[in-house]
Design an enzyme around this catalytic site. Structure first.
Site, short mmCIF file in Angstrom:
data_model
loop_
_atom_site.label_atom_id
_atom_site.label_comp_id
_atom_site.label_asym_id
_atom_site.label_seq_id
_atom_site.Cartn_x
_atom_site.Cartn_y
_atom_site.Cartn_z
N GLU A 94 -16.42 21.49 0.78
CA GLU A 94 -15.33 20.82 1.53
C GLU A 94 -15.63 20.70 3.02
O GLU A 94 -14.92 21.28 3.86
CB GLU A 94 -14.01 21.56 1.30
CG GLU A 94 -13.55 21.49 -0.14
CD GLU A 94 -12.23 22.21 -0.40
OE1 GLU A 94 -11.83 23.05 0.42
OE2 GLU A 94 -11.60 21.92 -1.43
N GLU A 111 -12.50 20.47 -8.35
CA GLU A 111 -11.59 21.62 -8.33
C GLU A 111 -10.17 21.13 -8.47
O GLU A 111 -9.78 20.16 -7.82
CB GLU A 111 -11.63 22.35 -6.99
CG GLU A 111 -12.88 23.10 -6.65
CD GLU A 111 -12.77 23.75 -5.26
OE1 GLU A 111 -11.65 24.02 -4.79
OE2 GLU A 111 -13.81 23.95 -4.64
C1 GAL Z 1 -10.45 24.87 -2.14
C2 GAL Z 1 -11.76 25.60 -1.93
C3 GAL Z 1 -11.93 26.75 -2.91
C4 GAL Z 1 -10.68 27.57 -2.97
C5 GAL Z 1 -9.52 26.67 -3.31
C6 GAL Z 1 -8.22 27.40 -3.44
O1 GAL Z 1 -10.07 24.08 -1.07
O2 GAL Z 1 -12.84 24.72 -2.05
O3 GAL Z 1 -13.04 27.52 -2.50
O4 GAL Z 1 -10.48 28.18 -1.74
O5 GAL Z 1 -9.37 25.73 -2.29
O6 GAL Z 1 -7.16 26.50 -3.67
#
Ligand code: GAL
Length: 691
Positions: A177, A334
């Protein structure tokens, strides 16, 4: 040396590069199975070997076929500068390969280890207020720190060399990110890099002085060394300087990505390299530019738990992701199985929501459905975050839903590679947002994001699948293009939009658009700049409302936030204000321009009025609308062989729909009325006629 201000480069030519790079020689999907990808981040460094073995068994049980490994393990693989220890990662890679689970291998550069910060304290990012950020959390160093860049490419080189031919390796995940939590940094390395970036952009100081309008408030620069990052100052800082610093920051972060990517490509030219974006949620990187540099677009999305319309925002995020991917299949890298831990109230998903969310992304073009993370962490800042495997283990609703999703995705493999088409586009430009979000705009109530969401929501309710497009990109394939409060319209974008209408397109522009050009200067001749001609009007004065002020419209609707003192040219008024500061003025106009039509909406109307305006412009554009039952989302994916109509019932009660074809999840034949249970999903496959 004398310099001509007219030599200042602008973004007007060449056209803004928004299409993915034509790189047929590049791999665009993880190596391996032709099935849809399913899995998540896996952080074995938090667990014992015994747990790894259990995890891998559970992954197999759930049908996991891809895990992202190593995203935060820099301190483990390089415990001291230049000393490497890959023993744990080797073992994990081998175990995963043995289980037939592919790896999306991370470079760990989003979180440098303790030794780095102690050795290179001047690499710390610095906030606009001058505060250097400390270690003990996560976040990269200043993107312009030469020490950070050197350390990042060195560890990347080690990883790429070591695992290039590992059988588990299917693709690469650079960093994590970019832009969050570190974006703009006001450290000395960044200031120096910013000056060089400005020299490349403007060539001459005269050019910079003219473009930044430094004659105003006595800001003229006599030497490049006088230029600083736009730190917090006594009052509002030069807005063009701030816009350029935002552009510079996106470019500096992109240089960090490209440096790592190019090392990896040298070692594994046959594997795709990506980084995970946050399409609607990371305002500091210009993803139209970034998307051209990745082999496959990957995106992270988290529901805003509090908002009752968060499923619509999810669709918007997925549509934007598909658009920056140029319509190609993309990876949902994710999302969450249930609660996230970083919002004020971390609301758990209710039964069916995990499936609905996952299949909504799939409906809008995702060919991979991945989560953060496989096993919930017991310690650290994210222990209240949901995971595929919750703290409570496998006897849980979440785990059962994960297993069911794995089975559903296996049944949906034939969708792999199918695409989504749209005849409508909303204009989206990160650079316009950067400018509009600065201080001293005409009204704090003029919120581009709020307007985009409002227009998108009405289109979503109408069942119209929407793309997003950059205002300078080729939009000629769309029947309707919508510009909700597009504050910055470059000269090139203005010409592009005018051409689009002239050649037969339908354009709907809302208030606050075209107020400035690419240099944050008002267009010559006044508002709305290059949109005056296609819209057939000009604006004498902007008339923002007081807080809470409303007005009525002669269609029976209401409006707030904004009106304009409009001078009509060839445009005809369609709706007028019947009272208030703009009484008698047009609130909606329509103009025939060349072979097309341009509409201007000079206010923020109630949702019903906005819906009717959109229905009118869709009809004019020849886009047939068949609104689904309320609360039902519908999207079509197609391949050469079949099309799949995906219907997601977001209601708390069942709905009946008409369906003919095959239920792609159950295999059952459908021919007539079908009931979709409360919160459930129906996917209807229809083979295409051949010959
Ligand atoms: C994302 C990040 C992950 C984790 C996740 C939690 O933005 O890439 O590593 O922190 O959020 O929601």
């Amino acid at each position: 040396m004398s310099h001509d201000a007219l030599s200042v480069p602008t973004t007007s030519a060449p056209p803004y590069p928004t299409e993915p790079r034509p790189t047929p020689e590049r791999p665009v999907w993880p190596r391996g199975t032709t099935a849809l990808r399913f899995g998540g981040d896996y952080n074995p460094e938090q667990w014992t070997r015994e747990t790894w073995l259990e995890d891998i068994e559970l992954m197999k049980r759930a049908g996991v076929n891809l895990v992202s490994v190593g995203i935060f393990n820099w301190g483990l693989i390089e415990p001291r500068e230049g000393e490497y220890d890959f023993s744990q990662l080797d073992e994990i890679m081998d175990l995963l390969a043995g289980a037939g689970i592919d790896v999306d291998l991370g470079t760990p550069t989003a979180s440098p280890p303790a030794w780095f910060w102690r050795s290179y304290p001047e690499s710390r990012p610095v906030t606009r207020d001058g505060l250097p950020l400390a270690f003990g959390s996560r976040g990269m160093a200043s993107p312009s720190s030469p020490d950070y860049r050197r350390a990042a490419v060195r560890v990347t080189e080690q990883l790429a060399r070591r695992y290039a031919s590992h059988p588990a390796l299917a693709m690469w995940h650079v960093h994590n990110e970019y832009g969050a939590p570190v974006s703009e940094s006001y450290d000395e390395h960044s200031v120096r890099a910013f000056r060089s970036w400005l020299q490349r952009r403007y060539g001459t100081l005269d050019g910079l002085n003219t473009t930044w309008g430094t004659a105003f408030w006595g800001q003229r620069y006599q030497s490049w060394d006088e230029i600083d990052a736009p730190r917090r100052a006594a009052t509002v800082t030069n807005p063009t300087q701030r816009l350029d610093f935002a552009r510079f920051t996106s470019d500096a972060l992109l240089e960090c990505f490209v440096a790592e990517r190019d090392i990896i490509r040298r070692h594994t030219p046959e594997l795709p390299v990506t980084t995970n974006f946050m399409a609607t949620n990371c305002p500091s990187v210009d993803l139209w530019r970034w998307a051209r540099e990745v082999d496959v677009v990957a995106n992270d999305h988290y529901l805003v738990a509090e908002r009752p319309d968060n499923h619509i925002l999810l669709s918007m995020d997925a549509d934007l992701t598909r658009s920056i991917a140029g319509g190609r299949p993309w990876m949902l890298m994710e999302h969450s199985t249930s609660a996230v831990n970083w919002q004020g109230r971390n609301i758990a998903k209710r039964p069916g929501e995990l499936k609905r969310n996952s299949l909504a992304h799939l409906a809008r073009g995702a060919d991979a459905v991945m989560f953060f993370q496989f096993r919930a962490s017991r310690s650290g800042a994210e222990k209240f975050h949901s995971a595929m495997l919750p703290h409570a283990g496998t006897e849980t609703k979440v785990w059962r839903a994960v297993e069911e999703l794995g089975a559903d995705l296996a049944a949906l493999s034939p969708l792999r590679g199918s695409t989504v088409t749209s005849r409508v586009a909303i204009l989206w430009d990160w650079q316009s947002f950067w400018a509009q979000d600065l201080e001293w705009r005409p009204s704090v109530d003029m919120q581009h994001r709020e307007r985009i969401e409002a227009f998108y929501t009405e289109l979503w309710q109408l069942g119209v699948t929407t793309d997003f497009a950059h205002p300078e990109s080729d939009i000629s394939g769309y029947d309707l293009v919508v510009a909700p409060s597009l504050y910055l319209v470059s000269s090139a974008a203005g010409a592009n939009l005018a051409r689009y209408v002239e050649q037969g397109g339908t354009l709907l522009v809302s208030f606050g658009s075209g107020l400035v050009d690419e240099n944050e200067a008002v267009h010559p001749g006044g508002f709305p700049g290059p949109l005056r001609d296609p819209l057939g009007l000009s604006i004498e004065e902007l008339l923002p409302f007081r807080l809470g002020e409303t007005a009525t419209l002669d269609n029976g609707g209401t409006a707030d936030v904004w009106a304009d003192d409009i001078i009509l040219g060839s445009a005809e008024p369609v709706i007028r204000f019947t009272d208030g500061r703009a009484e008698g003025q047009p609130a909606l106009t329509r103009n025939s321009f060349g072979a097309g039509t341009a509409w201007y909406l000079s206010t923020r109307p109630d949702a019903g009025t906005l819906r009717r305006i959109l229905e009118g412009s869709l009809a004019e554009a020849g886009v047939a609308v068949e609104a689904p039952p309320a609360g039902v989302e519908t999207v079509v994916r197609s391949s050469e062989a079949s099309s799949w109509r995906i219907l997601l019932n977001h209601n708390a009660s069942e709905v009946a729909v008409e369906a003919h074809g095959r239920n792609a999840l159950s295999g059952e034949r459908l021919d007539g009325e079908v009931t979709i249970a409360a919160g459930d999903v129906l996917i209807v496959e229809t083979p295409k006629q051949r010959g």
